[in-house]
Design a protein around this motif. Structure first.
Motif, PDB file in Angstrom:
ATOM      1  N   ASP A   1      22.145  27.886  54.102  1.00 51.14           N
ATOM      2  CA  ASP A   1      23.697  27.862  54.131  1.00 51.14           C
ATOM      3  C   ASP A   1      23.898  27.652  55.681  1.00 51.14           C
ATOM      4  OD1 ASP A   1      22.079  29.662  55.631  1.00 51.14           O
ATOM      5  OD2 ASP A   1      22.683  31.332  55.297  1.00 51.14           O
ATOM      6  N   GLY A   2      24.708  27.824  56.868  1.00 50.73           N
ATOM      7  CA  GLY A   2      24.771  27.678  57.954  1.00 50.73           C
ATOM      8  C   GLY A   2      25.389  25.759  58.110  1.00 50.73           C
ATOM      9  N   GLU A   3      25.471  25.072  59.111  1.00 53.15           N
ATOM     10  CA  GLU A   3      25.633  23.964  58.810  1.00 53.15           C
ATOM     11  C   GLU A   3      25.001  22.959  58.084  1.00 53.15           C
ATOM     12  OE1 GLU A   3      28.752  22.068  60.227  1.00 53.15           O
ATOM     13  OE2 GLU A   3      28.768  24.287  61.650  1.00 53.15           O
TER      14      GLU A   3
ATOM     15  N   SER B   1      22.449  36.499  59.941  1.00 56.00           N
ATOM     16  CA  SER B   1      22.842  35.053  60.257  1.00 56.00           C
ATOM     17  C   SER B   1      22.434  34.451  61.670  1.00 56.00           C
ATOM     18  CB  SER B   1      23.809  34.635  59.210  1.00 56.00           C
ATOM     19  OG  SER B   1      24.959  33.430  60.861  1.00 56.00           O
TER      20      SER B   1
ATOM     21  N   HIS C   1      23.633  30.908  61.851  1.00 56.84           N
ATOM     22  CA  HIS C   1      24.888  30.269  62.339  1.00 56.84           C
ATOM     23  C   HIS C   1      24.688  29.479  63.714  1.00 56.84           C
ATOM     24  CE1 HIS C   1      27.879  27.502  59.864  1.00 56.84           C
ATOM     25  NE2 HIS C   1      28.048  27.689  61.578  1.00 56.84           N
ATOM     26  N   PRO C   2      24.055  28.436  63.597  1.00 59.71           N
ATOM     27  CA  PRO C   2      24.726  27.061  62.231  1.00 59.71           C
ATOM     28  C   PRO C   2      23.237  26.897  61.706  1.00 59.71           C
ATOM     29  CG  PRO C   2      23.878  25.766  64.817  1.00 59.71           C
ATOM     30  CD  PRO C   2      24.035  27.533  64.958  1.00 59.71           C
TER      31      PRO C   2
END
Lengths: 234, 337
Positions: B142-144, B71, B73-74
């Motif tokens: 996905d993520g923020e 991932s 992320h964000p």
């Protein structure tokens, strides 16, 4: 043996032949002009020399090598430059980009050649960042000739370079062409303005219906009463 | 005064921000269409489904990354998967060119033959995508999710209306700007880019100059594949991925390319925003917006919506017809279809 020669060329676009046993030759540093009435096969003869149409008889020889089998692209690589009559510049590209595209096949540094083109056509240097489509007819022709010179050809072929330009511009263009010839390039051109063209020609070819009718020096053709009467309007 | 501000925030939230993101997505799509038109000289009807194909591969790789716990992320994982999507799409388009278009180039087929064969390619690609990922909606973001949330905005400003800016919207705009700059740099400054413009301008003279048509065509497909995958992925992140929606995007994308002037990259960008803003402003319900601005006795009873969102494609269609009737070359003087 001439530097560039199309010998006994017979051929055409389709089934019917346009050229019949037509011979055209030019030496280094000389200007050869093809003249003749409309539909005489002037442009066709030049296109045959450049490989844009097939000839079933005869051959084209450049500097002692038979190049009859080469495509136009390969003839460019072999040292021939061609300026078509119409659509001969990239209108949406700048003058400089046009010249760069002319040098596309070159892998070496071509800035020197570009400088020489700018020396020959100073106006182009001034307008180097302008789109070629925005230029006047005469300036466009200069771009077209400049583009063809970028490959440093040994032969330059021009299809009616003065079509559609004013008489003053025509004189200027002919002066430019003489300058180019002086650098040792062989020049073969088709011209509608026969009298003026023969004036600067070392050699002239009068074609009629795809056949050689008269072949002589430009001067002699201009003096020939028959040529004058039939093709130069008296 | 607060009423006017509230009206503006409302407008920004429901029209300005979404239309800008949508416009950038359309612009990227239209750039692909316009490049293919400029170089290969036909309208590529398979472009919408090319976007779907690229996005599908991106989604599959995203899921794979997600299952492995990879991932960034964000930011959404899809960005990491995007290069793989682009590579697969490049392969797909080059294979299509080899199998379909190259033959028609060789026989010098009329443009309409190319268009019709691209319709065939469109159906095949559409089928492949549905076969692999199914016809349903897929969510892969996905993520923020938000940069600015409506509630936070209200709390911070004390306004009655909130402004929302999604990560996907900001990403869309940012990536679109980078891609466009890179593309224009390539076309204007590099030898290959110039040779593509030369080829598009005057094919015969380009051949005479020794520019290889097969190379130009190959690079065009590579760029078209990248643009389509990026546009499709950004659209999917912003909304959702459904193969049929991508097929439908073809109309606004073509409208954008033609409004701007087909064959002209600058026009494609302008056209993308013209179409997006027309679509969103015409289908937006202005009731609340007007309630802020008008005196009480003039408040509208209806939704004040010019066109239901169900008919949003009519907007593209009307724009398309109007441009072709009034100014067939488009805003930036492209070629006439």
């Amino acid at each position: 043996m001439s530097f560039l020669s199309g010998e006994n060329m017979t051929g055409g676009y389709g089934a019917a032949d346009i050229l019949h046993d037509c011979t055209i030759a030019v030496e280094k540093g000389e200007i050869a002009v093809i003249v003749g009435p409309n539909g005489a096969g002037k442009s066709t003869a030049m296109k045959a020399v450049f490989g844009m149409l097939s000839i079933h008889t005869g051959r084209v020889v450049l500097d002692g090598t038979d190049i009859s089998g080469l495509s136009p692209q390969d003839r460019v690589k072999a040292g021939m430059g061609f300026v078509p009559q119409t659509n001969n510049v990239f209108t949406s590209l700048t003058v400089q980009e046009n010249l760069e595209m002319g040098a596309y096949i070159r892998t070496d540094d071509f800035s020197e050649t570009m400088e020489r083109v700018f020396e020959l056509f100073p106006i182009l240097k001034e307008k180097r960042n302008q789109q070629a489509g925005e230029l006047s007819g005469g300036q466009r022709q200069q771009v077209a000739v400049g583009r063809a010179l970028m490959t440093q050809p040994k032969v330059l072929m021009l299809d009616e370079p003065t079509a559609g330009v004013s008489p003053i511009v025509m004189d200027e263009l002919f002066d430019n062409i003489i300058e180019v010839a002086k650098t040792g390039i062989a020049i073969l051109m088709v011209e509608q303005n026969a009298r003026q063209a023969l004036n600067i020609a070392d050699k002239g070819y009068v074609l009629v219906q795809g056949r050689n009718r008269f072949t002589d020096t430009g001067e002699a053709l201009l003096a020939n009463p028959e040529v004058r009467k039939s093709f130069l309007g008296g | 005064m607060t009423d006017i501000l509230n009206a503006l925030i409302l407008f920004a939230n429901f029209v300005l921000v979404p239309a800008t993101a949508y416009g950038a997505q359309l612009a990227l799509g239209a750039l692909g269409v316009t490049l293919v038109f400029g170089i290969l000289r036909f309208s590529n009807f398979a472009h919408g489904d090319t976007m779907a194909f690229g996005t599908m591969v991106t989604i599959l790789v995203t899921w794979w990354f997600q299952s492995m716990g990879v991932s960034i992320h964000p930011l959404p994982t899809a960005l990491l998967a995007l290069p793989f999507g682009i590579l697969a799409t490049v392969g797909m388009l080059l294979a299509t060119d080899r199998l379909v278009y190259r033959f028609y180039r060789k026989v010098k087929a009329a443009p309409i033959v190319f268009v019709m064969s691209s319709v065939g390619v469109m159906f095949v690609m559409n089928g492949i995508v549905r076969f692999i990922i199914g016809p349903d909606d897929q969510r892969f973001a996905d993520g923020e999710r938000f940069i600015i949330k409506a509630r936070d905005f209200k709390a911070a400003t004390g306004m009655a209306e909130g402004l929302t800016i999604k990560v996907s919207q900001a990403l869309t705009l940012g990536i679109a700007v980078i891609v466009v700059i890179a593309l224009f740099w390539f076309l204007q400054r590099t030898r290959t880019g110039k040779s593509m413009r030369a080829f598009s301008d005057n094919e015969d003279l380009a051949l005479l100059s020794g520019i290889s048509p097969e190379r130009v065509v190959m690079i065009t497909w590579i760029i078209a594949a990248a643009l389509a995958t990026i546009a499709g992925t950004l659209y999917g992140l912003d909304k959702s991925f459904k193969p049929f929606t991508y097929f439908q995007l073809l109309l606004p994308i073509f409208a954008a390319a033609i409004v701007g002037g087909i064959g002209n990259p600058l026009g494609a960008i302008a056209g993308g925003f013209v179409v997006a803003f027309s679509e969103v402003t015409i289908t937006y319900a202005y009731k609340k917006f007007l309630r802020y601005l008008l005196p009480e006795n003039l408040e509208p009873d209806s939704l004040v919506q010019l066109l239901s969102t169900d008919y949003k494609f009519a907007v593209s269609f009307v724009i398309l017809v109007m441009v072709l009737l009034i100014r067939p070359t488009g805003i930036f003087k492209g070629k006439v279809l």
